[in-house]
Write a protein that holds these residues in place. Structure first.
Motif, PDB file in Angstrom:
ATOM      1  N   ASP A   1       0.808  -1.217   0.000  1.00 18.71           N
ATOM      2  CA  ASP A   1       0.000   0.000   0.000  1.00 18.71           C
ATOM      3  C   ASP A   1       0.844   1.270   0.000  1.00 18.71           C
ATOM      4  N   PHE A   2       2.159   1.139   0.026  1.00 13.55           N
ATOM      5  CA  PHE A   2       3.028   2.311   0.040  1.00 13.55           C
ATOM      6  C   PHE A   2       2.842   3.110  -1.241  1.00 13.55           C
ATOM      7  N   GLU A   3       2.607   4.419  -1.095  1.00 16.58           N
ATOM      8  CA  GLU A   3       2.326   5.266  -2.248  1.00 16.58           C
ATOM      9  C   GLU A   3       3.459   6.237  -2.563  1.00 16.58           C
ATOM     10  N   GLY A   4       4.577   6.055  -1.908  1.00 12.72           N
ATOM     11  CA  GLY A   4       5.713   6.936  -2.154  1.00 12.72           C
ATOM     12  C   GLY A   4       6.447   6.587  -3.440  1.00 12.72           C
ATOM     13  N   ASP A   5       7.491   7.325  -3.693  1.00 13.24           N
ATOM     14  CA  ASP A   5       8.300   7.157  -4.897  1.00 13.24           C
ATOM     15  C   ASP A   5       9.278   6.003  -4.715  1.00 13.24           C
ATOM     16  N   GLU A   6       9.592   5.296  -5.824  1.00 10.68           N
ATOM     17  CA  GLU A   6      10.570   4.209  -5.765  1.00 10.68           C
ATOM     18  C   GLU A   6      11.956   4.706  -5.375  1.00 10.68           C
ATOM     19  N   ARG A   7      12.187   5.996  -5.514  1.00 13.41           N
ATOM     20  CA  ARG A   7      13.485   6.556  -5.125  1.00 13.41           C
ATOM     21  C   ARG A   7      13.713   6.459  -3.623  1.00 13.41           C
ATOM     22  N   THR A   8      12.640   6.208  -2.878  1.00 12.78           N
ATOM     23  CA  THR A   8      12.792   5.970  -1.439  1.00 12.78           C
ATOM     24  C   THR A   8      13.787   4.844  -1.197  1.00 12.78           C
ATOM     25  N   VAL A   9      13.747   3.807  -2.032  1.00 19.63           N
ATOM     26  CA  VAL A   9      14.689   2.697  -1.904  1.00 19.63           C
ATOM     27  C   VAL A   9      16.116   3.196  -2.101  1.00 19.63           C
ATOM     28  N   ASP A  10      16.334   4.021  -3.107  1.00 12.58           N
ATOM     29  CA  ASP A  10      17.673   4.543  -3.381  1.00 12.58           C
ATOM     30  C   ASP A  10      18.214   5.321  -2.190  1.00 12.58           C
ATOM     31  N   VAL A  11      17.357   6.125  -1.580  1.00 11.91           N
ATOM     32  CA  VAL A  11      17.772   6.937  -0.421  1.00 11.91           C
ATOM     33  C   VAL A  11      18.206   6.037   0.726  1.00 11.91           C
ATOM     34  N   HIS A  12      17.411   4.996   1.009  1.00 15.99           N
ATOM     35  CA  HIS A  12      17.728   4.109   2.127  1.00 15.99           C
ATOM     36  C   HIS A  12      18.976   3.268   1.843  1.00 15.99           C
ATOM     37  N   VAL A  13      19.147   2.844   0.602  1.00 18.26           N
ATOM     38  CA  VAL A  13      20.361   2.100   0.241  1.00 18.26           C
ATOM     39  C   VAL A  13      21.589   2.998   0.414  1.00 18.26           C
ATOM     40  N   LYS A  14      21.473   4.247  -0.020  1.00 21.16           N
ATOM     41  CA  LYS A  14      22.591   5.181   0.122  1.00 21.16           C
ATOM     42  C   LYS A  14      22.972   5.346   1.587  1.00 21.16           C
ATOM     43  N   ARG A  15      21.966   5.471   2.460  1.00 28.74           N
ATOM     44  CA  ARG A  15      22.244   5.641   3.890  1.00 28.74           C
ATOM     45  C   ARG A  15      22.919   4.405   4.476  1.00 28.74           C
ATOM     46  N   LEU A  16      22.466   3.225   4.071  1.00 27.38           N
ATOM     47  CA  LEU A  16      23.085   1.997   4.572  1.00 27.38           C
ATOM     48  C   LEU A  16      24.532   1.899   4.107  1.00 27.38           C
ATOM     49  N   ARG A  17      24.778   2.253   2.873  1.00 24.20           N
ATOM     50  CA  ARG A  17      26.155   2.223   2.377  1.00 24.20           C
ATOM     51  C   ARG A  17      27.037   3.189   3.157  1.00 24.20           C
ATOM     52  N   GLU A  18      26.514   4.390   3.416  1.00 25.63           N
ATOM     53  CA  GLU A  18      27.303   5.378   4.153  1.00 25.63           C
ATOM     54  C   GLU A  18      27.618   4.909   5.569  1.00 25.63           C
ATOM     55  N   ARG A  19      26.692   4.160   6.167  1.00 29.43           N
ATOM     56  CA  ARG A  19      26.903   3.682   7.528  1.00 29.43           C
ATOM     57  C   ARG A  19      27.917   2.538   7.588  1.00 29.43           C
ATOM     58  N   PHE A  20      27.785   1.579   6.658  1.00 27.05           N
ATOM     59  CA  PHE A  20      28.505   0.322   6.820  1.00 27.05           C
ATOM     60  C   PHE A  20      29.787   0.214   6.006  1.00 27.05           C
ATOM     61  N   THR A  21      29.904   0.928   4.919  1.00 25.43           N
ATOM     62  CA  THR A  21      31.109   0.819   4.100  1.00 25.43           C
ATOM     63  C   THR A  21      32.383   1.146   4.888  1.00 25.43           C
ATOM     64  N   PRO A  22      32.364   2.188   5.755  1.00 28.20           N
ATOM     65  CA  PRO A  22      33.597   2.453   6.522  1.00 28.20           C
ATOM     66  C   PRO A  22      33.863   1.441   7.640  1.00 28.20           C
ATOM     67  N   LEU A  23      32.845   0.642   7.994  1.00 31.31           N
ATOM     68  CA  LEU A  23      32.952  -0.216   9.170  1.00 31.31           C
ATOM     69  C   LEU A  23      33.269  -1.672   8.860  1.00 31.31           C
ATOM     70  N   THR A  24      32.827  -2.151   7.698  1.00 32.28           N
ATOM     71  CA  THR A  24      32.982  -3.580   7.417  1.00 32.28           C
ATOM     72  C   THR A  24      33.092  -3.835   5.931  1.00 32.28           C
ATOM     73  N   ASP A  25      33.828  -4.888   5.597  1.00 32.60           N
ATOM     74  CA  ASP A  25      33.852  -5.353   4.208  1.00 32.60           C
ATOM     75  C   ASP A  25      33.191  -6.726   4.103  1.00 32.60           C
ATOM     76  N   ASP A  26      32.340  -7.075   5.099  1.00 34.74           N
ATOM     77  CA  ASP A  26      31.624  -8.356   5.066  1.00 34.74           C
ATOM     78  C   ASP A  26      30.664  -8.423   3.883  1.00 34.74           C
ATOM     79  N   PHE A  27      30.093  -7.269   3.540  1.00 32.79           N
ATOM     80  CA  PHE A  27      29.095  -7.253   2.461  1.00 32.79           C
ATOM     81  C   PHE A  27      29.069  -5.871   1.817  1.00 32.79           C
ATOM     82  N   GLN A  28      28.428  -5.837   0.666  1.00 34.34           N
ATOM     83  CA  GLN A  28      28.223  -4.573  -0.033  1.00 34.34           C
ATOM     84  C   GLN A  28      26.876  -4.649  -0.757  1.00 34.34           C
ATOM     85  N   ILE A  29      26.094  -3.570  -0.671  1.00 34.18           N
ATOM     86  CA  ILE A  29      24.833  -3.515  -1.425  1.00 34.18           C
ATOM     87  C   ILE A  29      25.177  -3.038  -2.829  1.00 34.18           C
ATOM     88  N   ARG A  30      25.056  -3.939  -3.771  1.00 40.53           N
ATOM     89  CA  ARG A  30      25.507  -3.676  -5.142  1.00 40.53           C
ATOM     90  C   ARG A  30      24.333  -3.231  -6.015  1.00 40.53           C
TER      91      ARG A  30
END
Length: 227
Positions: free
Chosen positions: A184-213
């Motif tokens: 039922d979410f009526e927002g823009d699909e770019r919401t996903v891009d924003v959240h992925v960007k935030r996760l990358r900014e948080r975890f990229t400096p901390l771990t190389d266990d994974f990467q959201i590609r």
């Protein structure tokens, strides 16, 4: 019996919705503002909360944040505003669903039952997932990487949990929205891009266990670097 916390500063709406909920077999506690709601939450276990946005003392957005920090229950926000930025603010505060006034009480009940089913399924999911030295705990809403605890906003946590539950699988933005925000979410699909960007900014400096590609033309995938 399912116990509902119903919060609205309009007593007429409280009483009307309560009648429908009682007919469906729900056990209802009513609160006229956020302060009363928080007091009830301390005294009683609830299965779901239905919260009005416009209330004195503590509005629905702030109350939702308070509930989300301490209780793992689904939340539906009620509002007279149908603007996209209001809905975005609601989902950012941690709500699971959003219903615009005036609404049919039966539609509210349909949405409540759908959320309760979704939460019941999540209880059956694996609680803790580990990738390398990164752990994510669905029950405590904690993420740890290299012995460091990371506190995430709700939707960032849900998105990361979904990725870690399905490593190396490619998902479109539409699939991610349906899985994390709901159909039922009526927002823009770019919401996903924003959240992925935030996760990358948080975890990229901390771990190389994974990467959201980014998978060009499709969406995203969690690339795992450890076995």
């Amino acid at each position: 019996m399912t116990t509902v916390l119903l919060v609205d500063d309009d007593m007429n709406i409280l009483n009307l919705v309560e009648l429908y909920l009682l007919e469906e077999g729900f056990h209802v506690f009513k609160a006229l503002d956020g302060g009363q709601a928080l007091s009830l939450l301390k005294k009683h276990p609830f299965d779901i909360a239905v919260v009005d946005v416009m209330m004195p003392f503590l509005d629905g957005f702030e109350l939702t944040k308070e509930i989300r920090q301490k209780y793992d229950i689904p939340i539906i926000l009620l509002t007279a505003k149908d603007q996209l930025h209001d809905k975005e603010k609601g989902f950012s505060s941690g709500t699971d669903d959003y219903l615009v006034k005036p609404f049919e009480p039966k539609e509210l009940i349909f949405r409540m039952k759908a959320l309760l089913r979704r939460y019941a399924r999540s209880d059956d999911e694996q609680s803790i997932i580990q990738i390398g030295q990164t752990f994510i705990d669905k029950r405590s809403y904690e993420v740890k990487t290299n012995n460091r605890t990371i506190l995430l906003p709700l939707k960032e946590f849900d998105l990361l949990y979904f990725f870690m539950s399905h490593p190396r699988q490619v998902f479109s933005r539409e699939q991610l929205i349906e899985a994390v925000w709901g159909i039922d979410f009526e927002g823009d699909e770019r919401t996903v891009d924003v959240h992925v960007k935030r996760l990358r900014e948080r975890f990229t400096p901390l771990t190389d266990d994974f990467q959201i590609r980014t998978v060009r033309g499709i969406g995203y995938s969690l690339e795992v670097h450890t076995e």
